[in-house]
Write a protein that holds these residues in place. Sequence first.
Motif, mmCIF file in Angstrom:
data_model
loop_
_atom_site.group_PDB
_atom_site.id
_atom_site.type_symbol
_atom_site.label_atom_id
_atom_site.label_comp_id
_atom_site.label_asym_id
_atom_site.label_seq_id
_atom_site.Cartn_x
_atom_site.Cartn_y
_atom_site.Cartn_z
ATOM 1 N N ILE A 31 -21.555 66.232 -137.165
ATOM 2 C CA ILE A 31 -23.007 65.081 -136.758
ATOM 3 C C ILE A 31 -22.639 63.780 -136.854
ATOM 4 C CG2 ILE A 31 -25.613 65.043 -136.270
ATOM 5 C CD1 ILE A 31 -25.682 67.548 -137.275
ATOM 6 N N ASN A 32 -22.699 63.402 -137.596
ATOM 7 C CA ASN A 32 -22.218 61.680 -138.000
ATOM 8 C C ASN A 32 -21.367 60.946 -137.155
ATOM 9 O OD1 ASN A 32 -24.850 60.751 -139.073
ATOM 10 N ND2 ASN A 32 -24.208 62.142 -141.052
ATOM 11 N N SER A 33 -19.726 62.081 -136.824
ATOM 12 C CA SER A 33 -18.901 61.977 -136.749
ATOM 13 C C SER A 33 -18.809 61.274 -135.474
ATOM 14 C CB SER A 33 -17.840 62.726 -136.760
ATOM 15 O OG SER A 33 -18.206 63.641 -136.122
ATOM 16 N N LEU A 34 -19.673 62.006 -134.316
ATOM 17 C CA LEU A 34 -20.369 61.189 -132.935
ATOM 18 C C LEU A 34 -21.136 60.744 -132.770
ATOM 19 C CD1 LEU A 34 -20.775 65.022 -132.140
ATOM 20 C CD2 LEU A 34 -18.588 63.835 -131.895
ATOM 21 N N LYS A 35 -21.653 59.694 -133.973
ATOM 22 C CA LYS A 35 -22.529 58.364 -133.971
ATOM 23 C C LYS A 35 -21.940 57.456 -134.101
ATOM 24 C CE LYS A 35 -26.571 61.165 -136.307
ATOM 25 N NZ LYS A 35 -27.508 61.078 -137.519
ATOM 26 N N GLN A 36 -22.664 55.962 -133.981
ATOM 27 C CA GLN A 36 -21.696 54.824 -134.044
ATOM 28 C C GLN A 36 -22.168 53.996 -135.375
ATOM 29 O OE1 GLN A 36 -23.009 51.611 -131.085
ATOM 30 N NE2 GLN A 36 -22.017 53.309 -129.553
ATOM 31 N N LYS A 37 -21.731 53.293 -135.642
ATOM 32 C CA LYS A 37 -21.762 52.995 -137.216
ATOM 33 C C LYS A 37 -23.259 52.963 -137.792
ATOM 34 C CE LYS A 37 -19.893 49.893 -141.156
ATOM 35 N NZ LYS A 37 -19.183 48.883 -141.975
ATOM 36 N N THR A 38 -23.854 51.680 -137.228
ATOM 37 C CA THR A 38 -25.256 51.050 -137.017
ATOM 38 C C THR A 38 -25.822 52.780 -136.904
ATOM 39 O OG1 THR A 38 -25.147 50.912 -135.198
ATOM 40 C CG2 THR A 38 -24.904 48.891 -136.320
ATOM 41 N N LEU A 47 -30.170 63.313 -135.663
ATOM 42 C CA LEU A 47 -29.123 64.847 -134.918
ATOM 43 C C LEU A 47 -28.092 63.796 -134.021
ATOM 44 C CD1 LEU A 47 -31.487 67.789 -134.205
ATOM 45 C CD2 LEU A 47 -29.274 67.955 -136.513
ATOM 46 N N LEU A 48 -29.447 63.076 -133.112
ATOM 47 C CA LEU A 48 -29.149 62.059 -132.263
ATOM 48 C C LEU A 48 -29.126 60.507 -132.942
ATOM 49 C CD1 LEU A 48 -27.234 62.607 -129.916
ATOM 50 C CD2 LEU A 48 -29.963 62.751 -128.516
ATOM 51 N N GLY A 49 -28.044 59.835 -133.135
ATOM 52 C CA GLY A 49 -28.208 58.028 -132.431
ATOM 53 C C GLY A 49 -28.729 57.326 -131.098
ATOM 54 N N ASP A 50 -29.482 56.516 -131.720
ATOM 55 C CA ASP A 50 -30.322 55.048 -130.341
ATOM 56 C C ASP A 50 -28.563 55.734 -129.640
ATOM 57 O OD1 ASP A 50 -31.866 55.833 -132.199
ATOM 58 O OD2 ASP A 50 -32.108 53.873 -133.012
ATOM 59 N N HIS A 51 -27.226 55.343 -129.881
ATOM 60 C CA HIS A 51 -26.601 55.085 -128.895
ATOM 61 C C HIS A 51 -26.032 56.204 -128.480
ATOM 62 C CE1 HIS A 51 -26.504 51.156 -131.445
ATOM 63 N NE2 HIS A 51 -26.318 50.454 -130.141
ATOM 64 N N GLY A 52 -26.275 57.170 -128.859
ATOM 65 C CA GLY A 52 -25.872 58.199 -128.166
ATOM 66 C C GLY A 52 -24.465 59.728 -129.244
ATOM 67 N N ILE A 53 -24.437 59.959 -128.082
ATOM 68 C CA ILE A 53 -22.957 60.502 -128.691
ATOM 69 C C ILE A 53 -22.018 59.971 -128.055
ATOM 70 C CG2 ILE A 53 -21.325 63.100 -128.814
ATOM 71 C CD1 ILE A 53 -24.049 64.554 -128.307
ATOM 72 N N ASN A 57 -14.650 57.556 -131.960
ATOM 73 C CA ASN A 57 -13.974 57.349 -133.438
ATOM 74 C C ASN A 57 -13.170 58.200 -133.493
ATOM 75 O OD1 ASN A 57 -16.971 56.269 -134.296
ATOM 76 N ND2 ASN A 57 -18.291 57.706 -134.322
ATOM 77 N N PHE A 58 -13.614 59.636 -132.794
ATOM 78 C CA PHE A 58 -11.504 60.494 -133.477
ATOM 79 C C PHE A 58 -10.250 59.269 -132.933
ATOM 80 C CE2 PHE A 58 -15.360 63.374 -133.185
ATOM 81 C CZ PHE A 58 -14.938 64.144 -134.592
#
Length: 279
Positions: A31-38, A47-53, A57-58
């Motif tokens: 899940i965190n691999s699909l988020k931004q660092k912040t 489950l989902l960051g403020d900046h979305g998926i 990162n990959f």
Amino acid sequence: MKKKSAGLNIRFFVLLFVFIIYVFPFIMVLINSLKQKTDIIRNPLSLLGDHGITFSNFVEAAEKMNFFQALGNSIFITFISTALIVLFSSMAAYIICRKQWKACKILFALMILSLAIPFQVLMIPLVSIYGGIFHLLNHRFTLIFMHIGFCVSTSTFLFYGSIKSTIPLELEEAASIDGCGQFQIFRTIVFPLLKPTIATTIIINALNIWNDYLLPSLILADNDLKTLPVATRVFYGAFSADLGLLMAALVLLVLPILILYLFLQKHIIEGVVAGAVKG
């Protein structure tokens, strides 16, 4: 009947709870691999960051860690090491099991005793000898040679139990009467019957070699020779780490060996049970 049903339900929920605890870290890495660092720093359990998926990162992680070069090194080292471990340990186990030589018993006892020696005890002497005396560090074949040395004892123990308990001696005697030599008997009769143990040995050793960080970091200093676990070190800075890229790199690291496990999983339990019988 009700007591039995209640007992089964309790076991099911206990196993489910243990399974969730075991799988939870892996799910959070994905899940965190699909988020931004912040977003990871702010709320790593969301489950989902403020900046979305984000899948960037990959891409960035693959470029920064030189993923395909490291992947090729890991595949080469893991494949050659595992293949030679399977070959040498199965042949050694066959000779130890079938020949009543005193040397075989001593060798097998030494192999079992070697399992109690941790790698950390041998780490500094190995680096000193191979680096300071023989100048063999920074070579992939040196790392392969060491992997074989550290893994062959456990694999021989598994093959020994499997040969002792699952392969009838009458098959070999019949082949010998028909004119087969010792090596031909092993190649055409014994080795094909060891498929479950071979699959178990492959996945156990491939997992250990693929995920090993300490030994490759000591042996391989050149960036072009680094394996995937060592290559992930690029994401750690002096005071911080780029968590998004690091999580993506860990997913890329686990994915190939996970695919191998899915292909071989049906043989693993059978092989472990066959190799666990004492002779």
